[in-house]
Design a protein around this motif. Sequence first.
Motif, PDB file in Angstrom:
ATOM      1  N   LEU A  75      -8.353  -2.409  -1.630  1.00 30.26           N
ATOM      2  CA  LEU A  75      -9.609  -3.012  -2.074  1.00 30.26           C
ATOM      3  C   LEU A  75     -10.561  -1.962  -2.641  1.00 30.26           C
ATOM      4  O   LEU A  75     -11.009  -2.066  -3.786  1.00 30.26           O
ATOM      5  CB  LEU A  75     -10.271  -3.762  -0.920  1.00 30.26           C
ATOM      6  CG  LEU A  75     -11.595  -4.448  -1.252  1.00 30.26           C
ATOM      7  CD1 LEU A  75     -11.393  -5.525  -2.306  1.00 30.26           C
ATOM      8  CD2 LEU A  75     -12.196  -5.039   0.011  1.00 30.26           C
ATOM      9  N   TYR A  76     -10.872  -0.943  -1.855  1.00 29.51           N
ATOM     10  CA  TYR A  76     -11.841   0.056  -2.303  1.00 29.51           C
ATOM     11  C   TYR A  76     -11.246   0.982  -3.360  1.00 29.51           C
ATOM     12  O   TYR A  76     -11.954   1.445  -4.258  1.00 29.51           O
ATOM     13  CB  TYR A  76     -12.415   0.825  -1.113  1.00 29.51           C
ATOM     14  CG  TYR A  76     -13.213  -0.088  -0.214  1.00 29.51           C
ATOM     15  CD1 TYR A  76     -14.346  -0.737  -0.690  1.00 29.51           C
ATOM     16  CD2 TYR A  76     -12.802  -0.351   1.088  1.00 29.51           C
ATOM     17  CE1 TYR A  76     -15.066  -1.603   0.122  1.00 29.51           C
ATOM     18  CE2 TYR A  76     -13.525  -1.216   1.900  1.00 29.51           C
ATOM     19  CZ  TYR A  76     -14.650  -1.834   1.408  1.00 29.51           C
ATOM     20  OH  TYR A  76     -15.359  -2.700   2.202  1.00 29.51           O
ATOM     21  N   SER A 100      -3.669  -9.836   2.251  1.00 28.07           N
ATOM     22  CA  SER A 100      -4.360  -9.517   3.504  1.00 28.07           C
ATOM     23  C   SER A 100      -4.332 -10.655   4.515  1.00 28.07           C
ATOM     24  O   SER A 100      -4.496 -10.422   5.706  1.00 28.07           O
ATOM     25  CB  SER A 100      -5.807  -9.108   3.227  1.00 28.07           C
ATOM     26  OG  SER A 100      -6.528 -10.179   2.679  1.00 28.07           O
ATOM     27  N   ALA A 154      -4.852  -6.632  -2.395  1.00 30.66           N
ATOM     28  CA  ALA A 154      -5.639  -6.639  -1.160  1.00 30.66           C
ATOM     29  C   ALA A 154      -6.028  -8.060  -0.770  1.00 30.66           C
ATOM     30  O   ALA A 154      -5.923  -8.441   0.396  1.00 30.66           O
ATOM     31  CB  ALA A 154      -6.891  -5.776  -1.323  1.00 30.66           C
ATOM     32  N   THR A 165       0.834  -1.206   0.000  1.00 27.47           N
ATOM     33  CA  THR A 165       0.000   0.000   0.000  1.00 27.47           C
ATOM     34  C   THR A 165       0.865   1.251   0.000  1.00 27.47           C
ATOM     35  O   THR A 165       0.590   2.212  -0.718  1.00 27.47           O
ATOM     36  CB  THR A 165      -0.946  -0.010   1.217  1.00 27.47           C
ATOM     37  OG1 THR A 165      -1.768  -1.168   1.132  1.00 27.47           O
ATOM     38  CG2 THR A 165      -1.804   1.236   1.269  1.00 27.47           C
ATOM     39  N   LYS A 175      -5.533  -2.591   3.681  1.00 25.01           N
ATOM     40  CA  LYS A 175      -6.418  -3.468   2.908  1.00 25.01           C
ATOM     41  C   LYS A 175      -7.571  -2.666   2.306  1.00 25.01           C
ATOM     42  O   LYS A 175      -7.904  -2.826   1.130  1.00 25.01           O
ATOM     43  CB  LYS A 175      -6.964  -4.593   3.778  1.00 25.01           C
ATOM     44  CG  LYS A 175      -7.888  -5.522   3.027  1.00 25.01           C
ATOM     45  CD  LYS A 175      -8.429  -6.620   3.905  1.00 25.01           C
ATOM     46  CE  LYS A 175      -9.401  -7.491   3.121  1.00 25.01           C
ATOM     47  NZ  LYS A 175      -9.985  -8.545   3.938  1.00 25.01           N
ATOM     48  N   ASN A 176      -8.171  -1.791   3.105  1.00 23.05           N
ATOM     49  CA  ASN A 176      -9.276  -0.966   2.612  1.00 23.05           C
ATOM     50  C   ASN A 176      -8.841  -0.075   1.459  1.00 23.05           C
ATOM     51  O   ASN A 176      -9.570   0.083   0.484  1.00 23.05           O
ATOM     52  CB  ASN A 176      -9.869  -0.129   3.738  1.00 23.05           C
ATOM     53  CG  ASN A 176     -10.696  -0.953   4.695  1.00 23.05           C
ATOM     54  OD1 ASN A 176     -11.158  -2.037   4.362  1.00 23.05           O
ATOM     55  ND2 ASN A 176     -10.863  -0.449   5.906  1.00 23.05           N
ATOM     56  N   GLY A 182      -5.379  -3.043   8.457  1.00 25.25           N
ATOM     57  CA  GLY A 182      -6.775  -2.925   8.042  1.00 25.25           C
ATOM     58  C   GLY A 182      -7.014  -1.769   7.095  1.00 25.25           C
ATOM     59  O   GLY A 182      -7.723  -1.902   6.090  1.00 25.25           O
ATOM     60  N   GLN A 183      -6.420  -0.622   7.397  1.00 29.09           N
ATOM     61  CA  GLN A 183      -6.571   0.527   6.514  1.00 29.09           C
ATOM     62  C   GLN A 183      -5.888   0.280   5.179  1.00 29.09           C
ATOM     63  O   GLN A 183      -6.381   0.704   4.129  1.00 29.09           O
ATOM     64  CB  GLN A 183      -5.998   1.777   7.176  1.00 29.09           C
ATOM     65  CG  GLN A 183      -6.836   2.304   8.307  1.00 29.09           C
ATOM     66  CD  GLN A 183      -6.214   3.535   8.947  1.00 29.09           C
ATOM     67  OE1 GLN A 183      -5.041   3.838   8.757  1.00 29.09           O
ATOM     68  NE2 GLN A 183      -7.014   4.242   9.723  1.00 29.09           N
TER      69      GLN A 183
END
Length: 154
Positions: free
Chosen positions: A91-92, A141, A137, A18, A87-88, A84-85
């Motif tokens: 993904l998003y 993850s 992601a 990321t 991954k978000n 977590g952030q």
Amino acid sequence: MVTANRTTGAKTKLQQATQAVGAVFLLVGILGFIPGITSNYDSLGFAGHGSGALLLGIFQVSVLHNIVHLLFGAAGILMARTHGQAKNFLLYGGIIYLVLWLYGLLVGHDTPANFVPLNSADNWLHLLLGLGMIALAVLLSRDTTPRRRPSASA
């Protein structure tokens, strides 16, 4: 299950990916403002399909397009702070790029709706970015083990 939540500590592979994606978007945003790397720089518009500037002579850009890249890159670097952030973000962000790909396919290149602006090269890059970010992601993850970079003294 261990996750890295500190900005200075070890990061998971997902966080590292990321951070790298964010850095690339920052670089692209900066390069979009550099004459020579961006051809037809004198025709760089703020927004809209009328901007004739081409990043690397291929991808149509505008001031707004470059600013979006800078903001997206900064978000990636900031969101890489936690697993977590991170991954978000991937993904998003990937989903957003797939939506942009569809938008670019459906909207005419010379219409006012092409406000970013987007050309065919941008559209296909958005498809690859969307799929690539989602793949990162999903694939990265599961491993939540922080990785330390090897030190220079080792």
